[in-house]
Write a protein that holds these residues in place. Structure first.
Motif: not given
Length: 552
Positions: A471-483
């Protein structure tokens, strides 16, 4: 209801202590988000901000049913103003906290006296878990502040019957409900009932003003109810925790709190019936022992009719509810803090003419504050050593303030007890927010990986393998997680795969070729234990988050 004014701390001393508290609160705004509820909640708000969809709550691609919208709306609005940063996510909570502290002051003033209100505000502002809620931000800061505001407005309505308090109480209850559901209404509502009984004004609860309050409350929560209706009631095919045909409106009005209480949403510490007691001891530091003494005196003085008892009764109800709840966490206790702060403050001020008891209080608070400083010394000078001259300067100055209050010959015993207790917790959070957290979060792989790839790799080309996520990676890259899905690499010139060591064999068996790889140490820092605190064992306990280029 007021009592004789007893001034314990001077106006300048209040200003000094609140100013220092304000500085450490602000420092907490710049602590990175943790991979627990904080980062997950931030990503729900981030999705709102990126998609413009403020109706549907979605966490990691899955419909999110558990909590209402207010916290996420506030964070998303803050992102629009300040950008996607940890500061922007935390700012609404700090603003609510400021209002909550003021509300506790007004509540204490209404129930006792202005000095009781000032001291109660200082107590809650310097309680450990209340401060922690503004560093590791979930919903608790907003919820506690809204409950405090609602309790103040309900008290004003009972005492003055003014229409402004009808509007204020309805707004406070609606804000609390829109943050975490029915519990936000239950707590201040119980307080109002208890206080009405104390005042012998229960008939007032059926007056036009109180019926108007109910109408306004329903009106104010209607946006949240409508969003639940759109997301769940209109989509019976959605499956949440193995169930379909979810009635979202009924869930948030009634089922949510009941399911948490019975353990249907998880059974964390279900059989720990002493949970409230041992958790309150540390969450309300440095005031927990004083609160327990004050609570006992409040209950034992009922027959003698020694002042209001509504705050103590709400506290008692919460003790029972949390103790027998099937799902409980330490931060759940924060909603009891406004009431604990008020009755603790009221009791403390009543002891100004009892020198023997004041000496005992001084001894108790000295022991508690020294214990806090001892833990600080071990953690910050052995486990995570202070490595900044600026931080060390701050430590020396704050330690000098603490010692000054102990050695003062012009302050009363009670004033010294209060002041050095506050100084100890200020020093604690100064080190936490400026030294410990920044070092600790270097072991959270998601935010460190985001920092490492900034300006080097386009985060829109990064996919996660399987159920792996950060979750911290998604937030600090400003992106929605992609599978990652098979064939994804053929759609773009270059893509990257984020995964954990446990996924490697599965990735290889899937026939994927991994190229250049970045590795970051990773540990679930919200679950730190004693072995991890040992600097000589720490690295060996860490896992790794990996980011590899996929080669066609």
């Amino acid at each position: 209801m007021t009592t004789t004014e007893t001034r314990v701390l001077s106006r300048n001393l209040y200003i000094f202590l609140f100013s220092l508290l304000g500085l450490v609160y602000v420092a907490g705004l710049f602590v990175p988000l943790m991979d627990n509820d904080a980062a997950h909640h931030a990503n729900i708000a981030l999705r709102m901000y990126l998609t413009g969809d403020y109706v549907n709550l979605v966490d990691n691609g899955v419909d999110y049913l558990d909590k209402p919208h207010l916290h996420f709306w506030l964070a998303a609005a803050s992102f629009k103003i300040f950008g996607v940063t940890g500061f922007a996510y935390k700012l609404p909570s700090l603003l609510f906290t400021s209002g909550g502290i003021y509300s506790v002051y007004r509540l204490g003033k209404s129930l006792y006296s202005a000095e009781t209100g000032r001291l109660a505000a200082l107590i809650i502002a310097s309680s450990l878990s209340f401060m922690l809620a503004n560093s590791d931000v979930r919903m608790d800061a907003i919820l506690t502040a809204a409950i405090a505001f609602a309790a103040w407005q309900l008290t004003g309505l009972l005492l003055t019957k003014k229409w402004i308090h009808v509007l204020g109480a309805a707004l406070g209850l609606a804000l609390a409900f829109s943050t975490k559901g029915a519990i936000g209404v239950l707590v201040p509502g119980l307080f109002a009932i208890f206080y009405a009984i104390y005042l012998h004004r229960t008939r007032d609860l059926l007056s036009v003003k109180w019926l108007s309050l109910l109408f306004l409350f329903i009106l104010f929560i209607s946006p949240v109810l409508y969003c639940y209706y759109l997301q769940f009631n209109l989509h019976p095919e959605k499956i949440i925790r193995g169930k379909d045909h979810i009635n979202g409106v009924r869930f948030i009005l009634f089922s949510q709190s009941f399911e948490r209480y019975t353990g249907e949403m998880g059974e964390t510490l279900k059989k720990d019936y002493l949970f409230f007691i041992h958790s309150f001891l540390w969450t309300f530091l440095p005031w927990s022992l004083i609160a327990i003494m004050a609570f006992y005196k409040k209950l034992s003085g009922l027959k003698a009719k020694q002042g209001e008892w509504a705050t103590a009764f709400v506290f008692l109800v919460l003790v029972l509810l949390v103790s027998f709840s099937g799902f409980k966490l330490p931060h759940y206790l924060n909603i009891s803090f406004p009431f604990a702060a008020v009755f603790s403050s009221g009791w403390l001020l009543q002891q100004h003419a009892n020198p023997l008891l004041l000496k005992r209080i001084y001894g108790v608070q000295l022991f508690v504050s020294l214990f806090i400083l001892l833990v600080l010394a071990v953690v910050n000078f052995w486990s995570f050593q202070v490595n900044s001259y600026l931080v060390m300067t701050g430590v020396i100055l704050l330690l000098s303030v603490y010692i000054h209050f102990i050695r003062s010959t012009i302050m009363s015993t009670l004033a010294k007890s209060i002041s050095f207790s506050v100084a100890a917790i200020i020093l604690c959070f100064f080190l936490l927010n400026t030294s410990l957290y920044p070092q600790l979060l270097k072991y959270q792989g998601g935010n460190m990986l985001a920092k490492e790839i900034k300006g080097k790799i386009d985060a829109r080309n990064i996919y996660f393998w399987g159920n792996s996520n950060s979750a911290s990676f998604d937030f600090y890259t400003g992106t929605i997680r992609k599978k990652y899905t098979p064939g994804e690499e053929s759609k773009k010139e270059k893509i990257w795969l984020a995964y954990y060591p446990k996924d490697t064999l599965e990735i290889v068996h899937a026939g994927l070729n991994l190229g250049n790889t970045l590795r970051m140490k990773d540990y679930e820092i919200s679950m730190i234990d004693l072995p991890f605190m040992n600097p000589y064992k720490r690295d060996s306990l860490c896992s790794t988050i990996l980011l590899s280029e996929l080669i066609r």
